[in-house]
Design a protein around this motif. Structure first.
Motif, PDB file in Angstrom:
ATOM      1  N   LEU A 102       0.861  -1.183   0.000  1.00  0.00           N
ATOM      2  CA  LEU A 102       0.000   0.000   0.000  1.00  0.00           C
ATOM      3  C   LEU A 102       0.896   1.232   0.000  1.00  0.00           C
ATOM      4  O   LEU A 102       1.797   1.339   0.829  1.00  0.00           O
ATOM      5  CB  LEU A 102      -0.914   0.032   1.233  1.00  0.00           C
ATOM      6  N   THR A 103       0.641   2.132  -0.938  1.00  0.00           N
ATOM      7  CA  THR A 103       1.369   3.399  -0.983  1.00  0.00           C
ATOM      8  C   THR A 103       0.383   4.522  -0.707  1.00  0.00           C
ATOM      9  O   THR A 103      -0.689   4.570  -1.294  1.00  0.00           O
ATOM     10  CB  THR A 103       2.024   3.614  -2.363  1.00  0.00           C
ATOM     11  N   GLN A 104       0.761   5.416   0.212  1.00  0.00           N
ATOM     12  CA  GLN A 104      -0.068   6.571   0.559  1.00  0.00           C
ATOM     13  C   GLN A 104       0.785   7.833   0.441  1.00  0.00           C
ATOM     14  O   GLN A 104       1.918   7.857   0.892  1.00  0.00           O
ATOM     15  CB  GLN A 104      -0.601   6.457   1.987  1.00  0.00           C
ATOM     16  N   GLU A 105       0.205   8.872  -0.169  1.00  0.00           N
ATOM     17  CA  GLU A 105       0.883  10.160  -0.280  1.00  0.00           C
ATOM     18  C   GLU A 105       0.061  11.228   0.428  1.00  0.00           C
ATOM     19  O   GLU A 105      -1.129  11.385   0.153  1.00  0.00           O
ATOM     20  CB  GLU A 105       1.090  10.529  -1.746  1.00  0.00           C
ATOM     21  N   TYR A 106       0.715  11.944   1.328  1.00  0.00           N
ATOM     22  CA  TYR A 106       0.096  12.998   2.130  1.00  0.00           C
ATOM     23  C   TYR A 106       0.726  14.329   1.731  1.00  0.00           C
ATOM     24  O   TYR A 106       1.861  14.604   2.123  1.00  0.00           O
ATOM     25  CB  TYR A 106       0.365  12.773   3.614  1.00  0.00           C
ATOM     26  N   PRO A 107       0.042  15.169   0.976  1.00  0.00           N
ATOM     27  CA  PRO A 107       0.621  16.471   0.616  1.00  0.00           C
ATOM     28  C   PRO A 107       0.411  17.503   1.737  1.00  0.00           C
ATOM     29  O   PRO A 107      -0.677  18.039   1.899  1.00  0.00           O
ATOM     30  CB  PRO A 107      -0.150  16.856  -0.651  1.00  0.00           C
ATOM     31  N   LEU A 108       1.445  17.761   2.506  1.00  0.00           N
ATOM     32  CA  LEU A 108       1.375  18.744   3.592  1.00  0.00           C
ATOM     33  C   LEU A 108       1.834  20.092   3.039  1.00  0.00           C
ATOM     34  O   LEU A 108       2.977  20.224   2.601  1.00  0.00           O
ATOM     35  CB  LEU A 108       2.261  18.315   4.759  1.00  0.00           C
ATOM     36  N   VAL A 109       0.953  21.088   3.058  1.00  0.00           N
ATOM     37  CA  VAL A 109       1.269  22.366   2.415  1.00  0.00           C
ATOM     38  C   VAL A 109       1.365  23.538   3.393  1.00  0.00           C
ATOM     39  O   VAL A 109       1.663  24.648   2.979  1.00  0.00           O
ATOM     40  CB  VAL A 109       0.240  22.710   1.316  1.00  0.00           C
ATOM     41  N   ALA A 110       1.116  23.302   4.671  1.00  0.00           N
ATOM     42  CA  ALA A 110       1.124  24.418   5.622  1.00  0.00           C
ATOM     43  C   ALA A 110       1.838  24.047   6.922  1.00  0.00           C
ATOM     44  O   ALA A 110       1.361  24.313   8.011  1.00  0.00           O
ATOM     45  CB  ALA A 110      -0.305  24.863   5.919  1.00  0.00           C
ATOM     46  N   VAL A 111       3.012  23.435   6.796  1.00  0.00           N
ATOM     47  CA  VAL A 111       3.815  23.094   7.968  1.00  0.00           C
ATOM     48  C   VAL A 111       4.581  24.351   8.374  1.00  0.00           C
ATOM     49  O   VAL A 111       5.293  24.935   7.564  1.00  0.00           O
ATOM     50  CB  VAL A 111       4.779  21.934   7.658  1.00  0.00           C
ATOM     51  N   LYS A 112       4.426  24.767   9.627  1.00  0.00           N
ATOM     52  CA  LYS A 112       5.018  26.034  10.080  1.00  0.00           C
ATOM     53  C   LYS A 112       6.255  25.795  10.933  1.00  0.00           C
ATOM     54  O   LYS A 112       6.211  25.023  11.880  1.00  0.00           O
ATOM     55  CB  LYS A 112       3.995  26.823  10.895  1.00  0.00           C
ATOM     56  N   THR A 113       7.346  26.481  10.576  1.00  0.00           N
ATOM     57  CA  THR A 113       8.520  26.445  11.436  1.00  0.00           C
ATOM     58  C   THR A 113       8.258  27.383  12.605  1.00  0.00           C
ATOM     59  O   THR A 113       7.796  28.501  12.425  1.00  0.00           O
ATOM     60  CB  THR A 113       9.803  26.858  10.691  1.00  0.00           C
ATOM     61  N   THR A 114       8.531  26.903  13.811  1.00  0.00           N
ATOM     62  CA  THR A 114       8.246  27.689  15.007  1.00  0.00           C
ATOM     63  C   THR A 114       9.517  28.172  15.693  1.00  0.00           C
ATOM     64  O   THR A 114       9.459  29.041  16.553  1.00  0.00           O
ATOM     65  CB  THR A 114       7.412  26.868  16.003  1.00  0.00           C
ATOM     66  N   ALA A 115      10.651  27.597  15.324  1.00  0.00           N
ATOM     67  CA  ALA A 115      11.949  28.001  15.867  1.00  0.00           C
ATOM     68  C   ALA A 115      13.017  27.464  14.920  1.00  0.00           C
ATOM     69  O   ALA A 115      12.701  26.802  13.928  1.00  0.00           O
ATOM     70  CB  ALA A 115      12.144  27.450  17.280  1.00  0.00           C
ATOM     71  N   GLN A 116      14.248  27.709  15.246  1.00  0.00           N
ATOM     72  CA  GLN A 116      15.343  27.312  14.372  1.00  0.00           C
ATOM     73  C   GLN A 116      15.322  25.817  14.063  1.00  0.00           C
ATOM     74  O   GLN A 116      15.603  25.409  12.943  1.00  0.00           O
ATOM     75  CB  GLN A 116      16.679  27.690  15.002  1.00  0.00           C
ATOM     76  N   ASP A 117      14.976  24.993  15.036  1.00  0.00           N
ATOM     77  CA  ASP A 117      15.010  23.546  14.846  1.00  0.00           C
ATOM     78  C   ASP A 117      13.672  22.868  15.120  1.00  0.00           C
ATOM     79  O   ASP A 117      13.641  21.667  15.384  1.00  0.00           O
ATOM     80  CB  ASP A 117      16.092  22.933  15.741  1.00  0.00           C
ATOM     81  N   ASN A 118      12.576  23.602  15.086  1.00  0.00           N
ATOM     82  CA  ASN A 118      11.264  23.022  15.368  1.00  0.00           C
ATOM     83  C   ASN A 118      10.231  23.448  14.332  1.00  0.00           C
ATOM     84  O   ASN A 118      10.315  24.532  13.772  1.00  0.00           O
ATOM     85  CB  ASN A 118      10.760  23.462  16.751  1.00  0.00           C
ATOM     86  N   PHE A 119       9.238  22.585  14.135  1.00  0.00           N
ATOM     87  CA  PHE A 119       8.129  22.911  13.247  1.00  0.00           C
ATOM     88  C   PHE A 119       6.872  22.225  13.768  1.00  0.00           C
ATOM     89  O   PHE A 119       6.940  21.321  14.600  1.00  0.00           O
ATOM     90  CB  PHE A 119       8.413  22.504  11.795  1.00  0.00           C
ATOM     91  N   GLU A 120       5.730  22.692  13.267  1.00  0.00           N
ATOM     92  CA  GLU A 120       4.448  22.153  13.706  1.00  0.00           C
ATOM     93  C   GLU A 120       3.629  21.707  12.505  1.00  0.00           C
ATOM     94  O   GLU A 120       3.482  22.433  11.529  1.00  0.00           O
ATOM     95  CB  GLU A 120       3.663  23.208  14.489  1.00  0.00           C
ATOM     96  N   VAL A 121       3.097  20.481  12.596  1.00  0.00           N
ATOM     97  CA  VAL A 121       2.184  19.935  11.593  1.00  0.00           C
ATOM     98  C   VAL A 121       0.795  19.949  12.211  1.00  0.00           C
ATOM     99  O   VAL A 121       0.613  19.446  13.321  1.00  0.00           O
ATOM    100  CB  VAL A 121       2.560  18.489  11.211  1.00  0.00           C
TER     101      VAL A 121
END
Length: 159
Positions: A81-100
């Motif tokens: 099974l192959t699944q593709e998730y297009p994430l278009v609004a992932v926000k970086t919150t700091a130099q080494d962090n991000f939020e999905v």
């Protein structure tokens, strides 16, 4: 009298001085995350290969082409099974962090419709081998099926 006028001028000039400094521009952390990251998990006869192809188009915003390939071995047969998730609004919150945190229409190799909410906080680190990686506990939920929410911890290594 001249001294008094001079003192008044000095005070007036000091009062008119612009104390407002130009605001520092917001730092864009997104470009430092760009790249391809991969990981594989094996659990109870199920092998899952995860790939994140990370790009950026806006300040502090990431686009992630998230692909999950799952193989299940049953009675000598392998089901994929192959699944593709297009994430278009992932926000970086700091130099080494991000939020999905977004709803995603998943494209599946079975051609069945799937809409899930993905959420999690990711951290970028450099592992003991000197390779950049992203660590994230990714939560997914899909209300229409009535199935329980899924939570998986992943360590993506940069390729």
């Amino acid at each position: 009298m001249k001294k008094l006028i001079f003192c008044c001028l000095v005070v007036l000039m000091g009062a008119c001085k612009d104390d407002k400094k130009d605001p520092e521009p917001e730092t864009d952390y997104a470009p430092s995350f760009v790249g391809v990251y991969e990981t594989t998990t094996v659990e109870g006869g199920i092998t899952s290969r995860y790939k994140w192809d990370v790009t950026t188009e806006a300040k502090n915003q990431l686009n992630v082409k998230y692909t999950k390939n799952t193989e299940v071995k049953v009675s000598g047969t392998t089901i994929s099974l192959t699944q593709e998730y297009p994430l278009v609004a992932v926000k970086t919150t700091a130099q080494d962090n991000f939020e999905v945190n977004e709803k995603v229409n998943v494209t599946q190799s079975t051609n069945q419709a799937l809409n899930v909410r993905l959420s999690g906080i990711g951290s970028r680190i450099v592992n003991g081998s000197g390779v950049a990686q992203i660590n994230i506990t990714l939560k997914s939920s899909e209300a229409s099926t009535g199935l329980p929410d899924e939570e998986v911890y992943l360590e993506f290594k940069k390729k």
